[in-house]
Design an enzyme around this catalytic site. Structure first.
Site, PDB file in Angstrom:
ATOM      1  N   TYR A   9      61.965 -99.146  12.044  1.00 46.23           N
ATOM      2  CA  TYR A   9      63.055 -99.219  13.009  1.00 46.23           C
ATOM      3  C   TYR A   9      64.218 -98.284  12.694  1.00 46.23           C
ATOM      4  O   TYR A   9      65.124 -98.136  13.512  1.00 46.23           O
ATOM      5  CB  TYR A   9      63.588-100.650  13.095  1.00 46.23           C
ATOM      6  CG  TYR A   9      63.073-101.372  14.303  1.00 46.23           C
ATOM      7  CD1 TYR A   9      61.735-101.735  14.370  1.00 46.23           C
ATOM      8  CD2 TYR A   9      63.892-101.677  15.373  1.00 46.23           C
ATOM      9  CE1 TYR A   9      61.240-102.390  15.469  1.00 46.23           C
ATOM     10  CE2 TYR A   9      63.401-102.335  16.480  1.00 46.23           C
ATOM     11  CZ  TYR A   9      62.086-102.688  16.523  1.00 46.23           C
ATOM     12  OH  TYR A   9      61.605-103.335  17.618  1.00 46.23           O
TER      13      TYR A   9
ATOM     14  N   LYS B 224      52.384-107.102   5.502  1.00 47.38           N
ATOM     15  CA  LYS B 224      51.069-106.452   5.594  1.00 47.38           C
ATOM     16  C   LYS B 224      50.862-105.671   4.298  1.00 47.38           C
ATOM     17  O   LYS B 224      50.512-104.484   4.283  1.00 47.38           O
ATOM     18  CB  LYS B 224      51.064-105.554   6.844  1.00 47.38           C
ATOM     19  CG  LYS B 224      49.731-104.993   7.209  1.00 47.38           C
ATOM     20  CD  LYS B 224      48.771-106.009   7.798  1.00 47.38           C
ATOM     21  CE  LYS B 224      47.406-105.369   7.992  1.00 47.38           C
ATOM     22  NZ  LYS B 224      46.319-106.341   8.193  1.00 47.38           N
TER      23      LYS B 224
ATOM     24  N   ASP C  36      48.483-110.434   9.960  1.00 49.24           N
ATOM     25  CA  ASP C  36      47.490-110.667  11.010  1.00 49.24           C
ATOM     26  C   ASP C  36      47.026-112.124  11.043  1.00 49.24           C
ATOM     27  O   ASP C  36      46.958-112.743  12.098  1.00 49.24           O
ATOM     28  CB  ASP C  36      46.305-109.701  10.930  1.00 49.24           C
ATOM     29  CG  ASP C  36      45.924-109.324   9.519  1.00 49.24           C
ATOM     30  OD1 ASP C  36      46.678-109.658   8.588  1.00 49.24           O
ATOM     31  OD2 ASP C  36      44.874-108.703   9.328  1.00 49.24           O
TER      32      ASP C  36
ATOM     33  N   ASP D 204      59.773-108.320  14.815  1.00 54.98           N
ATOM     34  CA  ASP D 204      59.915-108.005  16.232  1.00 54.98           C
ATOM     35  C   ASP D 204      58.759-108.622  17.008  1.00 54.98           C
ATOM     36  O   ASP D 204      58.946-109.334  17.996  1.00 54.98           O
ATOM     37  CB  ASP D 204      59.913-106.474  16.373  1.00 54.98           C
ATOM     38  CG  ASP D 204      60.265-106.032  17.768  1.00 54.98           C
ATOM     39  OD1 ASP D 204      60.875-106.814  18.511  1.00 54.98           O
ATOM     40  OD2 ASP D 204      59.909-104.887  18.128  1.00 54.98           O
TER      41      ASP D 204
END
Ligand code: NAP
Length: 413
Positions: free
Chosen positions: A156, A223, A277, A301
């Site tokens: 971002y 992740k 995930d 987000d």
């Protein structure tokens, strides 16, 4: 004794890590673009009603209008005037409706700019079910989570170069030739910086919140199996922080089973981590296992809107952007321009954000009164179009009528 109506508003101060809130705090607001004025008017009436009802005229909010977005651009030529930023900084607590993101030009998004300019590093999104709100979940009452999303780092930051640009080619050549990792000279390239300090402060905010509110767990969502030195480091830094600064108050899953027989002891918080995930699956299948969630910017987000869908969608999802002693509460949806000035949309997101704000300034009784009135209104089927179209028993009302019904539920107004 003077009543709040006779007192002059004063600024909220921040002294030695504590907010100091006068009986008549001046709170800046940005009504926002598109549907902003409709939902702001409704929200202001509901908040003023709750404060008056709860404190019997001894407290009130003196609202200070600030310019941003389309109106600011028309009147000053600037989308986010410097004066607006300064007023928010000096008043410490503000609330805003949605703002149009100007297409083209220098500003990527007013919201991102606001967060970066004021270093509002934590985007806080509570996801809680209110009875009577249509939900795709089998057991929506189990949904009660609070997301702490890092706001200032990660992809971002917007450090990126288009494919074929001089910068992208030079960077690709550097990474290929100097660092030995082949990158195509045709690639567009983005950079994902994440620091220990940035990760620690968001995880600390999540842990502090969990401890202060009697929450059971904080889950670090990452992740890190793929992005080891950014998201993987986020996880490592989080566990190290807990060990260093929260010894005895925060436990790991290992300790949970080895020492506490699988039950989080009262007064302690469980710190765990999950890969992004699988987390998306589990928050749907086993929502009761998730409580406070700390995550890097991009994961946060995605997860924020996905979880909002469990409890009525973005029209019902509140949020705040915070740093230490500075907070901007906001509607989490956009300006929905096709509904502008129709007195039609749901003010739920903004009013739930205002309830967060009341709690933040220590006026939790007023926040709870407003929450109860809002819940009672929805429970009896009085809702705006977005919820009405999903409920057979609903009585569809306008934005302003919804506010009137909530104020009536506060009693005496
Ligand atoms: P949006 O304004 O959030 O609207 C998308 C859809 O969400 C609406 O058409 C409506 O669905 C539903 N919705 C949004 N707010 C609602 C409310 N209060 N009550 C009921 N339903 C609501 O998203 P967008 O159309 O992608 O973005 C429009 C503009 O807003 C853009 O300029 C964007 O950059 C900006 N934006 C600002 C913010 C912010 O200021 N925080 C956030 C996101 C987007 P239905 O059509 O199904 O009724």
């Amino acid at each position: 004794m003077e009543t709040a109506a006779q007192l002059q508003g004063m600024r909220i101060r921040y002294d030695e890590g504590q907010l100091v809130v006068p009986d008549v705090p001046i709170i800046p607001f940005i009504e926002g673009d598109g549907i902003g004025p409709d939902i702001w008017r409704a929200t202001q009436r509901m908040v003023d009603g709750a404060v008056e009802k709860t404190y019997g005229g001894q407290r009130r909010i003196q609202w200070l209008p600030l310019l941003a977005g389309e109106r600011a651009h028309e009147e000053t030529g600037e989308w986010l005037p410097k004066a607006t930023l300064e007023e928010i900084r000096s008043h410490r607590v503000a609330i805003k409706g949605p703002l149009t993101t100007p297409v083209g030009g220098g500003i990527r998004s007013l919201n991102v700019t606001l967060r970066q300019e004021l270093d509002l590093y934590a985007c806080v999104r509570p996801i809680r079910y209110i009875a009577g709100v249509p939900s795709p979940m089998r057991a929506p009452e189990q949904v009660d989570m609070v997301i702490f999303r890092e706001n200032t780092e990660d992809v971002y930051t917007g450090i990126e170069w288009p494919a074929g640009s001089e910068a992208a080619r030079r960077l690709a050549a550097f990474v290929t030739d100097e660092l030995g990792q082949p990158v195509s000279p045709e690639a567009g390239i983005g950079v994902k910086p994440m620091t220990r300090a940035g990760s620690e402060r968001i995880i600390r905010a999540a842990i502090d919140y969990a401890l202060a509110h009697g929450r059971r767990s904080v889950t670090m969502m990452h992740k890190g199996n793929i992005m080891k030195y950014t998201e993987g480091a986020f996880r490592e830094w989080g566990y190290a922080l807990a060990e260093r600064d929260y010894s005895g108050r925060v436990i790991t899953e290992q300790a949970l089973w080895d020492e506490f027989g699988g039950e989080v002891p009262a007064g302690k918080v469980l710190l765990k981590d999950r890969i992004a995930d699988i987390m998306f699956q589990q928050v749907i299948l086993r929502p009761a296992e998730y409580d406070v969630i700390a995550c890097p910017n991009l994961n946060g987000d995605y997860l924020s809107d996905a979880l909002a869908a469990q409890v009525g969608g973005v029209g019902m999802a509140p949020g705040a952007n915070m740093s230490d002693g500075l907070a901007v509460f906001e509607a989490t949806h956009g300006t929905a321009p096709k509904y502008a000035n129709q007195d039609k949309v749901n003010p739920g997101s903004l009013v739930l954000s205002a309830i967060m704000m009341l709690e933040y300034i220590g006026w939790g009784e007023a926040g709870r009164a407003l929450d109860a009135a809002l819940s009672a209104t929805i429970a009896e089927g009085v809702v705006t179009y977005d919820l009405a179209r999903q409920r057979a028993d609903a009585r569809e009302v306008k934005t302003s009528e919804f506010a009137t019904a909530v104020v009536a539920h506060l009693g005496g107004h």
